[in-house]
Design an enzyme around this catalytic site. Sequence first.
Site, PDB file in Angstrom:
ATOM      1  N   SER A   1     -12.475 -13.395 -18.039  1.00 20.16           N
ATOM      2  CA  SER A   1     -13.488 -14.332 -18.520  1.00 20.16           C
ATOM      3  C   SER A   1     -13.454 -14.430 -20.035  1.00 20.16           C
ATOM      4  CB  SER A   1     -14.874 -13.863 -18.073  1.00 20.16           C
ATOM      5  OG  SER A   1     -15.895 -14.630 -18.695  1.00 20.16           O
TER       6      SER A   1
ATOM      7  N   TYR B   1     -21.189  -7.259 -17.422  1.00 22.61           N
ATOM      8  CA  TYR B   1     -20.153  -8.256 -17.088  1.00 22.61           C
ATOM      9  C   TYR B   1     -19.164  -8.413 -18.241  1.00 22.61           C
ATOM     10  CZ  TYR B   1     -18.021 -12.697 -15.735  1.00 22.61           C
ATOM     11  OH  TYR B   1     -17.122 -13.681 -15.412  1.00 22.61           O
TER      12      TYR B   1
END
Length: 268
Positions: free
Chosen positions: A158, A172
């Site tokens: 990501s 995350y």
Amino acid sequence: MASMDISGLFSVKDKVVLVTGGAKGIGRMISTGFVANGAKVYIASRDAAACAQACKELNAMGKGRAEYITADFYKEEDLKKLADGLQQREGSKCKLHILVNNSGSNWGESYDSYPSTAWDRVLTLNLKRVFQLTQAVTPLLEAAGSKEDPARVINIGSVDGLRVPGLETFAYSASKAGLHHLSRVLAGHLGPRHVTSNTLACGPFQSKMMKATLEKFKDVIEGGVPLGRIGSPEDVAGACIWLGSRAGAWVNGATIALDGGSLVSAKL
């Protein structure tokens, strides 16, 4: 020498592909791309009903084929079950040409109340299980790889592992930064075994994980992307097909931002 025309250079026909979380979101986009181009795709997820539905729809497209093996990646024992299941389905000469580590989770909560549970769940799924699953299927990857055309590990990272996100998703972001580096470490370790490891650091795509964020902030998110839109299925499927085909055979240890340029967009 491999064919230099598009049909040979970017072919994934008859390759065996495992996509974790391949029934929904980005995983589904990737699964669709491989099946549409003649690959045999195994989808692994804990949601058996979603897997069955996805395979039904993918198989209706023709060209390739989709099957599923139910696995809950929060349960460590399911990793062996998945590796054994692949071996049983494919037989004694089982080869896995491409592993797409896509399954992941997120947890958003304010800094002052961000819980220990979030770290346990997110780091386990997004980082630890990626290593363990790759480790479990390495013999199958080695069976498929050669010096000229290695097997591939494609990790779905990501942009939030490359930048500081505006949202409070501490575990995350850390997990994805860790995944990007783990992928590089694996590239060095698995390269001599004829297996490459690369990461796609994805920007915003229409997925279950992004659904609520996009509903609230779609205009803001698109405004932060120089290309003025979020990612499409073709964008992520195309990148995976390139990395998985002969065209991507010499890419190893790369972290590729698949984000429409959001990382290079000035905010002022």
